[in-house]
Write a protein that holds these residues in place. Structure first.
Motif, mmCIF file in Angstrom:
data_model
loop_
_atom_site.group_PDB
_atom_site.id
_atom_site.type_symbol
_atom_site.label_atom_id
_atom_site.label_comp_id
_atom_site.label_asym_id
_atom_site.label_seq_id
_atom_site.Cartn_x
_atom_site.Cartn_y
_atom_site.Cartn_z
ATOM 1 N N SER A 24 4.648 49.867 36.776
ATOM 2 C CA SER A 24 5.393 49.558 38.010
ATOM 3 C C SER A 24 4.730 48.446 38.800
ATOM 4 C CB SER A 24 5.454 50.797 38.916
ATOM 5 O OG SER A 24 6.113 51.828 38.263
ATOM 6 N N LYS A 25 5.399 47.370 38.920
ATOM 7 C CA LYS A 25 4.921 46.264 39.748
ATOM 8 C C LYS A 25 6.087 45.774 40.599
ATOM 9 C CE LYS A 25 0.564 45.402 38.749
ATOM 10 N NZ LYS A 25 0.177 46.805 38.815
ATOM 11 N N PRO A 26 5.791 45.263 41.799
ATOM 12 C CA PRO A 26 6.878 44.755 42.662
ATOM 13 C C PRO A 26 7.327 43.376 42.187
ATOM 14 C CG PRO A 26 4.746 44.436 43.726
ATOM 15 C CD PRO A 26 4.461 45.122 42.431
ATOM 16 N N LEU A 27 8.002 43.378 41.041
ATOM 17 C CA LEU A 27 8.306 42.107 40.370
ATOM 18 C C LEU A 27 9.101 41.146 41.253
ATOM 19 C CD1 LEU A 27 7.946 40.658 37.671
ATOM 20 C CD2 LEU A 27 10.111 41.616 36.930
ATOM 21 N N GLY A 28 10.078 41.689 41.986
ATOM 22 C CA GLY A 28 10.900 40.822 42.844
ATOM 23 C C GLY A 28 10.048 40.111 43.888
ATOM 24 N N LEU A 29 9.146 40.851 44.507
ATOM 25 C CA LEU A 29 8.274 40.260 45.533
ATOM 26 C C LEU A 29 7.377 39.195 44.902
ATOM 27 C CD1 LEU A 29 7.299 40.491 48.526
ATOM 28 C CD2 LEU A 29 5.570 42.095 47.724
ATOM 29 N N LEU A 30 6.911 39.454 43.679
ATOM 30 C CA LEU A 30 6.032 38.486 43.006
ATOM 31 C C LEU A 30 6.794 37.205 42.649
ATOM 32 C CD1 LEU A 30 3.957 40.867 40.673
ATOM 33 C CD2 LEU A 30 3.327 39.961 42.915
ATOM 34 N N TYR A 31 8.084 37.353 42.364
ATOM 35 C CA TYR A 31 8.902 36.150 42.126
ATOM 36 C C TYR A 31 9.036 35.334 43.413
ATOM 37 C CZ TYR A 31 10.715 36.539 37.345
ATOM 38 O OH TYR A 31 10.853 36.530 35.983
ATOM 39 N N VAL A 32 9.320 36.027 44.500
ATOM 40 C CA VAL A 32 9.479 35.324 45.782
ATOM 41 C C VAL A 32 8.153 34.658 46.161
ATOM 42 C CG1 VAL A 32 9.979 35.621 48.249
ATOM 43 C CG2 VAL A 32 11.315 36.890 46.545
ATOM 44 N N ALA A 33 7.046 35.400 45.995
ATOM 45 C CA ALA A 33 5.724 34.880 46.353
ATOM 46 C C ALA A 33 5.418 33.615 45.546
ATOM 47 C CB ALA A 33 4.668 35.952 46.086
ATOM 48 N N ALA A 34 5.733 33.642 44.249
ATOM 49 C CA ALA A 34 5.442 32.493 43.388
ATOM 50 C C ALA A 34 6.220 31.268 43.846
ATOM 51 C CB ALA A 34 5.804 32.828 41.941
ATOM 52 N N TYR A 35 7.468 31.496 44.237
ATOM 53 C CA TYR A 35 8.305 30.370 44.655
ATOM 54 C C TYR A 35 7.766 29.748 45.943
ATOM 55 C CZ TYR A 35 12.554 27.638 45.240
ATOM 56 O OH TYR A 35 13.448 26.591 45.367
ATOM 57 N N LEU A 36 7.335 30.607 46.864
ATOM 58 C CA LEU A 36 6.809 30.087 48.139
ATOM 59 C C LEU A 36 5.488 29.359 47.907
ATOM 60 C CD1 LEU A 36 7.629 33.116 50.475
ATOM 61 C CD2 LEU A 36 8.964 31.019 50.102
ATOM 62 N N LYS A 37 4.676 29.899 47.009
ATOM 63 C CA LYS A 37 3.404 29.239 46.667
ATOM 64 C C LYS A 37 3.675 27.854 46.092
ATOM 65 C CE LYS A 37 -0.295 30.690 44.389
ATOM 66 N NZ LYS A 37 -1.024 31.352 43.306
ATOM 67 N N GLN A 38 4.643 27.827 45.184
ATOM 68 C CA GLN A 38 4.977 26.541 44.552
ATOM 69 C C GLN A 38 5.424 25.507 45.591
ATOM 70 O OE1 GLN A 38 8.651 26.075 42.292
ATOM 71 N NE2 GLN A 38 7.421 25.667 40.463
ATOM 72 N N ARG A 39 6.020 26.008 46.686
ATOM 73 C CA ARG A 39 6.499 25.095 47.737
ATOM 74 C C ARG A 39 5.417 24.826 48.787
ATOM 75 N NH1 ARG A 39 12.401 23.873 47.941
ATOM 76 N NH2 ARG A 39 12.352 23.467 45.718
ATOM 77 N N GLY A 40 4.178 25.212 48.470
ATOM 78 C CA GLY A 40 3.058 24.790 49.307
ATOM 79 C C GLY A 40 2.582 25.785 50.345
ATOM 80 N N LEU A 41 3.137 26.999 50.378
ATOM 81 C CA LEU A 41 2.673 27.968 51.379
ATOM 82 C C LEU A 41 1.455 28.723 50.844
ATOM 83 C CD1 LEU A 41 6.045 29.434 52.699
ATOM 84 C CD2 LEU A 41 4.829 27.376 53.399
ATOM 85 N N GLU A 42 0.643 29.226 51.771
ATOM 86 C CA GLU A 42 -0.515 30.011 51.342
ATOM 87 C C GLU A 42 -0.090 31.484 51.328
ATOM 88 O OE1 GLU A 42 -4.036 29.085 53.599
ATOM 89 O OE2 GLU A 42 -4.904 31.002 52.975
ATOM 90 N N VAL A 43 -0.125 32.085 50.170
ATOM 91 C CA VAL A 43 0.439 33.426 50.044
ATOM 92 C C VAL A 43 -0.645 34.426 49.656
ATOM 93 C CG1 VAL A 43 2.151 34.823 48.816
ATOM 94 C CG2 VAL A 43 2.635 32.419 49.291
ATOM 95 N N THR A 44 -0.683 35.569 50.353
ATOM 96 C CA THR A 44 -1.586 36.651 49.937
ATOM 97 C C THR A 44 -0.748 37.906 49.695
ATOM 98 O OG1 THR A 44 -1.989 37.171 52.241
ATOM 99 C CG2 THR A 44 -3.683 35.872 51.140
ATOM 100 N N LEU A 45 -1.331 38.828 48.950
ATOM 101 C CA LEU A 45 -0.601 40.056 48.596
ATOM 102 C C LEU A 45 -1.409 41.279 48.964
ATOM 103 C CD1 LEU A 45 1.714 41.548 46.928
ATOM 104 C CD2 LEU A 45 0.168 41.370 44.978
ATOM 105 N N LEU A 46 -0.747 42.232 49.607
ATOM 106 C CA LEU A 46 -1.347 43.553 49.803
ATOM 107 C C LEU A 46 -0.432 44.541 49.091
ATOM 108 C CD1 LEU A 46 -3.126 45.757 50.980
ATOM 109 C CD2 LEU A 46 -1.955 45.489 53.155
ATOM 110 N N ASP A 47 -0.891 45.041 47.948
ATOM 111 C CA ASP A 47 -0.091 46.003 47.193
ATOM 112 C C ASP A 47 -0.671 47.388 47.446
ATOM 113 O OD1 ASP A 47 1.253 47.592 45.432
ATOM 114 O OD2 ASP A 47 1.127 46.222 43.728
#
Ligand code: B12
Ligand code: SF4
Length: 484
Positions: A24-47
């Motif tokens: 079980s992983k929050p795959l949808g959130l990881l997709y969104v996070a990757a897209y924002l990272k690619q667009r230059g935002l600094e992204v962190t994750l608290l799972d």
């Protein structure tokens, strides 16, 4: 250049009677996070479900988390008071994931983010997101909260009322979130030139974890079918297929990067159009000679498992194979889009066995608890599967708003029209909200487990007729136990 905008992504706890890390992983959130990272935002994750959190491991006095099979395993659990509306269920209610104080400390240690993204899972897990929102409001007052995911998409009004996020996203989130953040953070470039092809989005951001024990992959999104109990089309109405080369490239590069061997597919319709999708994927995986192991915790459409596909699955090391059978009753099959006939199921099992599997390696999902589904239907389906020598996984019906079966449940008076999602928990089996019905379902589950034990050991505990009799005897005994 100015400071980069900071985005904090959170996967909340699970509040439930039972929960398990079944890849079980929050795959949808990881997709969104990757897209924002690619667009230059600094992204962190608290799972909150991170089993590798060092403080958790320290408290558990372990060097690595307990893992039972192929990277999956139990989650840390703390019993909490059962919400009033489901107190009639005689089981402990718990919060699964990191102890709350660890999460609070993690939040306090974060630099103040510019926006917080919270994902949501099952509709009946909303207490986890609710608690996280409360904590974020307390620790980061004034920071906008965006909520998305399954509960947010299926019950947006409920989620708006309970979570009161600044923004709620329904359905696929990559583009919508980037557009929203473009406005919130005054970063117009975030809304420029979104990809139109599914394969042009970046891979899910697994690098945000300190460690993972398996990879999760989707070779397609959505499902073209409309089964009566299923909400997939309400979350993503399109069926989008990825190119086989892109899926293979993702699997090979990501497993190498994160040093994992286990890969779980999350697809709703992984085997659909096998000649142009799964077969080319598996041929390329086979050619790569990489020693991976594959798992399909979501049910597969077994009718597509011909001899060649079975062989490819065996050669590519598919270890967890779950086939959707649901029910052998003819009328039911019409409702679930004739996903499979018993004949097709038999053929799929035969093909898998011919390819090298033992029948006991194969599991099948059988649905239990649909509105007006007689228990006899479930029992006959269990016996059919047992006769094939495969293991049974009973999937308890969880009524999902917007589906045909949810409507039926209301029309039949089993479920109040605006009921609390907590009572739609798969453990509650709300259509039978009596203690007696609960016990009857438990008896059926226990007998199914007994049959599975026999399958695993290659012994037959019962002949079908004896099984039926023993089970009906046991069920008879539950009658009247709980009359008030
Ligand atoms: C994979 C899967 C599983 C996996 C694991 C899921 C997990 N993470 O733990 C397994 C096989 C274990 C599983 C089990 C079950 N599942 Co399930 N599962 C799914 C499935 C197929 C895919 C979910 C997924 O990851 N999608 C992929 C990502 C990419 O999509 P996404 O999550 O929607 O994310 C996108 C958007 O939502 C959004 N987004 C997501 N998060 C965020 C956050 C923010 C801030 C924003 C802005 C946007 C955003 O952007 C993302 C990218 O576009 C869905 C069906 C579906 N197609 O959604 C059912 C589904 C969620 N499952 C469902 C059910 C019923 C179950 C079971 C109860 C079945 C059963 N009877 O046993 C069990 C329960 C498990 C449990 N522990 O209680 C139901 C939901 C029921 C409900 N009431 O909510 C679904 C919808 C299927 C259905 N039958 O309709 N499941
Ligand atoms: S085939 Fe599976 S994913 Fe597709 S609608 Fe039916 S239950 Fe849902």
């Amino acid at each position: 250049m100015g400071k980069r905008a900071k985005i904090l992504c959170i996967n909340p706890w699970i509040y439930d009677f039972t929960a398990y890390d079944l890849w079980s992983k929050p795959l949808g959130l990881l997709y969104v996070a990757a897209y924002l990272k690619q667009r230059g935002l600094e992204v962190t994750l608290l799972d909150c479900l991170d089993k590798f959190h060092p403080e958790l491991l320290k408290r558990q006095k372990r060097e690595k988390p307990r893992m039972t099979r192929y990277g999956s395993g139990p989650l840390h659990r703390e019993v909490i008071p059962t919400p009033e509306v489901i107190q009639f269920i005689p089981r402990h209610f718990a919060r699964y994931g990191l102890p709350e104080d660890i999460v609070i400390r993690e939040l306090r240690q974060q630099e103040r983010p510019d926006a917080i993204l919270i994902t949501t899972g099952m509709t009946y897990w909303y207490l986890g997101p609710q608690r996280i929102v409360e904590l974020c409001r307390d620790i980061f007052p004034g920071v906008p909260i965006l909520v998305g995911g399954i509960y947010a998409s299926l019950m947006p009004d409920h989620a708006r009322e309970v979570l009161q996020p600044e923004f709620l996203v329904i359905g696929p989130g990559e583009i919508q979130t980037a557009d929203l953040l473009a406005d919130i953070l005054h970063l117009p470039h975030l809304r420029e030139e979104h990809p139109t092809e599914i394969d042009d989005f970046p891979y899910p951001a697994f690098e945000l974890y300190r460690k993972i024990s398996y990879l999760v992959v989707m070779a397609s999104r959505g499902c073209p079918f409309r089964c009566s109990f299923c909400a997939t089309y309400l979350i993503d109405s399109a069926f989008s297929e990825r190119k086989p080369e892109a899926v293979v490239e993702e699997i090979l590069s990501q497993t190498r990067q994160f040093r994992v061997r286990d890969v779980a597919f999350y697809d709703d319709a992984l085997l659909l159009q096998p000649e142009k999708r799964i077969k080319p994927i598996l041929r390329q995986i086979k050619e790569s000679k990489r020693e991976l192991r594959f798992h399909t915790p979501n049910g597969l459409h077994a009718r597509f498992i011909d001899e060649e596909l079975a062989r490819l699955m065996y050669e590519c090391n598919f270890k967890t194979i779950r086939l959707s059978l649901e029910s052998v009753a003819k009328e039911r099959r019409r409702d679930i889009h004739n996903k499979i006939t018993p004949g097709e199921m038999t053929r799929a099992v035969q093909n898998l066995v011919k390819a090298g599997y033992q029948s006991r390696d194969i599991e099948t999902y059988i649905i239990m608890g649909l509105p007006n589904q007689p228990l006899e239907e479930v029992i006959e389906t269990i016996l059919y599967a047992n006769n094939l020598g495969i293991q049974v996984r009973l999937a308890s019906f969880s009524p999902i708003p917007g589906t045909k079966d949810y409507q039926r449940a209301i029309e039949n008076g089993y479920l109040p029209p605006d009921s609390d999602p907590l009572i739609t928990n798969k453990t509650v089996i709300p259509l039978f909200r009596t203690r007696e019905a609960y016990e009857r379902f438990k008896v059926v589950s226990q007998f199914a487990n007994l049959l599975n034990e026999g399958v695993k050991r290659g012994v037959t505990f019962f002949k079908p007729a004896e099984f039926r009799n023993a089970l009906y005897d046991a069920l008879d005994k539950t009658r009247g136990w709980f009359e008030e």
